[in-house]
Scaffold this active site. Structure first.
Site, PDB file in Angstrom:
ATOM      1  N   CYS A   1      28.750  50.013 -12.284  1.00 11.73           N
ATOM      2  CA  CYS A   1      29.209  49.446 -13.561  1.00 11.73           C
ATOM      3  C   CYS A   1      28.588  48.056 -13.761  1.00 11.73           C
ATOM      4  O   CYS A   1      27.990  47.484 -12.836  1.00 11.73           O
ATOM      5  CB  CYS A   1      30.731  49.374 -13.607  1.00 11.73           C
ATOM      6  SG  CYS A   1      31.435  47.977 -12.711  1.00 11.73           S
TER       7      CYS A   1
ATOM      8  N   ASN B   1      36.623  52.352  -3.938  1.00 14.21           N
ATOM      9  CA  ASN B   1      37.424  51.738  -5.005  1.00 14.21           C
ATOM     10  C   ASN B   1      38.900  51.694  -4.642  1.00 14.21           C
ATOM     11  O   ASN B   1      39.449  52.594  -4.007  1.00 14.21           O
ATOM     12  CB  ASN B   1      37.198  52.428  -6.358  1.00 14.21           C
ATOM     13  CG  ASN B   1      37.356  53.925  -6.335  1.00 14.21           C
ATOM     14  OD1 ASN B   1      37.136  54.582  -5.324  1.00 14.21           O
ATOM     15  ND2 ASN B   1      37.735  54.491  -7.466  1.00 14.21           N
ATOM     16  N   ILE B   2      39.518  50.608  -5.060  1.00 16.82           N
ATOM     17  CA  ILE B   2      40.929  50.355  -4.774  1.00 16.82           C
ATOM     18  C   ILE B   2      41.610  50.042  -6.098  1.00 16.82           C
ATOM     19  O   ILE B   2      41.331  49.002  -6.713  1.00 16.82           O
ATOM     20  CB  ILE B   2      41.084  49.163  -3.806  1.00 16.82           C
ATOM     21  CG1 ILE B   2      40.347  49.451  -2.498  1.00 16.82           C
ATOM     22  CG2 ILE B   2      42.562  48.881  -3.544  1.00 16.82           C
ATOM     23  CD1 ILE B   2      40.258  48.247  -1.574  1.00 16.82           C
ATOM     24  N   GLU B   3      42.470  50.947  -6.527  1.00 22.68           N
ATOM     25  CA  GLU B   3      43.119  50.765  -7.831  1.00 22.68           C
ATOM     26  C   GLU B   3      44.483  50.086  -7.672  1.00 22.68           C
ATOM     27  O   GLU B   3      44.918  49.773  -6.557  1.00 22.68           O
ATOM     28  CB  GLU B   3      43.228  52.127  -8.528  1.00 22.68           C
ATOM     29  CG  GLU B   3      41.835  52.701  -8.785  1.00 22.68           C
ATOM     30  CD  GLU B   3      41.835  54.004  -9.569  1.00 22.68           C
ATOM     31  OE1 GLU B   3      42.894  54.651  -9.697  1.00 22.68           O
ATOM     32  OE2 GLU B   3      40.739  54.366 -10.057  1.00 22.68           O
TER      33      GLU B   3
ATOM     34  N   CYS C   1      29.725  45.340 -11.287  1.00 22.08           N
ATOM     35  CA  CYS C   1      29.175  45.565  -9.940  1.00 22.08           C
ATOM     36  C   CYS C   1      27.697  45.233  -9.871  1.00 22.08           C
ATOM     37  O   CYS C   1      27.211  44.776  -8.840  1.00 22.08           O
ATOM     38  CB  CYS C   1      29.433  47.003  -9.494  1.00 22.08           C
ATOM     39  SG  CYS C   1      31.162  47.290  -9.089  1.00 22.08           S
TER      40      CYS C   1
ATOM     41  N   CYS D   1      36.122  47.988  -7.799  1.00 23.55           N
ATOM     42  CA  CYS D   1      35.117  49.037  -7.626  1.00 23.55           C
ATOM     43  C   CYS D   1      34.603  49.075  -6.184  1.00 23.55           C
ATOM     44  O   CYS D   1      34.637  48.073  -5.464  1.00 23.55           O
ATOM     45  CB  CYS D   1      33.921  48.788  -8.544  1.00 23.55           C
ATOM     46  SG  CYS D   1      34.248  49.095 -10.280  1.00 23.55           S
TER      47      CYS D   1
ATOM     48  N   GLU E   1      31.549  49.185  -5.025  1.00 26.68           N
ATOM     49  CA  GLU E   1      30.427  48.289  -4.731  1.00 26.68           C
ATOM     50  C   GLU E   1      30.916  46.853  -4.529  1.00 26.68           C
ATOM     51  O   GLU E   1      30.435  46.126  -3.648  1.00 26.68           O
ATOM     52  CB  GLU E   1      29.407  48.300  -5.878  1.00 26.68           C
ATOM     53  CG  GLU E   1      28.842  49.678  -6.224  1.00 26.68           C
ATOM     54  CD  GLU E   1      29.645  50.396  -7.302  1.00 26.68           C
ATOM     55  OE1 GLU E   1      30.891  50.358  -7.254  1.00 26.68           O
ATOM     56  OE2 GLU E   1      29.014  50.999  -8.180  1.00 26.68           O
TER      57      GLU E   1
HETATM   58  N1  THU Z   1      34.300  52.633 -10.188  1.00 29.74           N
HETATM   59  C1  THU Z   1      33.642  52.167  -9.080  1.00 29.74           C
HETATM   60  O1  THU Z   1      34.215  52.086  -7.982  1.00 29.74           O
HETATM   61  N2  THU Z   1      32.355  51.764  -9.221  1.00 29.74           N
HETATM   62  C2  THU Z   1      31.644  51.821 -10.382  1.00 29.74           C
HETATM   63  O2  THU Z   1      30.519  51.363 -10.423  1.00 29.74           O
HETATM   64  C3  THU Z   1      32.230  52.471 -11.557  1.00 29.74           C
HETATM   65  C4  THU Z   1      33.684  52.747 -11.496  1.00 29.74           C
HETATM   66  C5  THU Z   1      35.701  53.031 -10.052  1.00 29.74           C
HETATM   67  C6  THU Z   1      36.678  52.138 -10.758  1.00 29.74           C
HETATM   68  C7  THU Z   1      37.856  53.045 -10.961  1.00 29.74           C
HETATM   69  O3  THU Z   1      38.672  53.012  -9.791  1.00 29.74           O
HETATM   70  C8  THU Z   1      37.243  54.427 -11.078  1.00 29.74           C
HETATM   71  O4  THU Z   1      35.907  54.311 -10.603  1.00 29.74           O
HETATM   72  C9  THU Z   1      37.218  54.975 -12.502  1.00 29.74           C
HETATM   73  O5  THU Z   1      36.618  54.071 -13.356  1.00 29.74           O
END
Ligand code: THU
Length: 138
Positions: free
Chosen positions: A91, A42-44, A94, A53, A55
């Site tokens: 999620c 994940n890259i925020e 994804c 996310c 995936e």
């Molecule tokens: N996140 C994912 O990378 N994949 C998911 O399926 C659920 C959530 C990440 C998004 C965010 O950076 C962190 O988890 C918290 O929600």
């Protein structure tokens, strides 16, 4: 490529997570029929809602390299010290993104949702029943 290898690849990807806002590193590893593996994390963003996310990043990497199917297995890992010990599952967004790649190749990939105490095994079609996908548009 054993399941443990795929899970290790997802965990290794999560080590590169850019998640300073949630402190919730996620890793994803996609296994393809030819044995290749593509990972993502994940890259925020300071604009929180723009987070990508793990995936989705993994699918984007694969598709940017021309992959259009052959997805047979996916491993997803979260931080082991959060979530009450339950494995995390992809999620909703994804699931849709993974389904696109799966449906292009006509596969129903197994999804390994990895938690600290268990690996929960499910499938793409169980996570996203009656999916809207490429076939829906033809
Ligand atoms: N996140 C994912 O990378 N994949 C998911 O399926 C659920 C959530 C990440 C998004 C965010 O950076 C962190 O988890 C918290 O929600």
């Amino acid at each position: 490529m054993t399941d443990d290898d795929l899970i290790a690849a997802a965990r290794s990807a999560a080590a590169q997570s850019y998640s300073p806002y949630s402190q919730f590193p996620v890793g994803a590893a996609l296994l393809f029929a030819d044995g290749s593996v593509v990972t993502g994390t994940n890259i925020e963003n300071a604009s929180y809602g723009l987070a990508l996310c793990a995936e989705t990043v993994a699918v984007s990497k694969a598709m940017a390299d021309g992959v259009r199917g052959g997805l047979v297995k996916v491993a997803v890992t979260g931080p082991d010290d959060r979530g009450g010990g339950d494995p995390i599952t992809p999620c909703g967004r994804c699931r849709q993104v993974l389904n696109e790649l799966a449906q292009l190749g006509g596969t129903d990939p197994e999804i390994l949702c990895v938690g600290p105490n268990e690996v929960r095994r499910t499938t793409m079609s169980a996570l996203l029943p009656d999916a809207f996908g490429p076939a829906s548009l033809s």
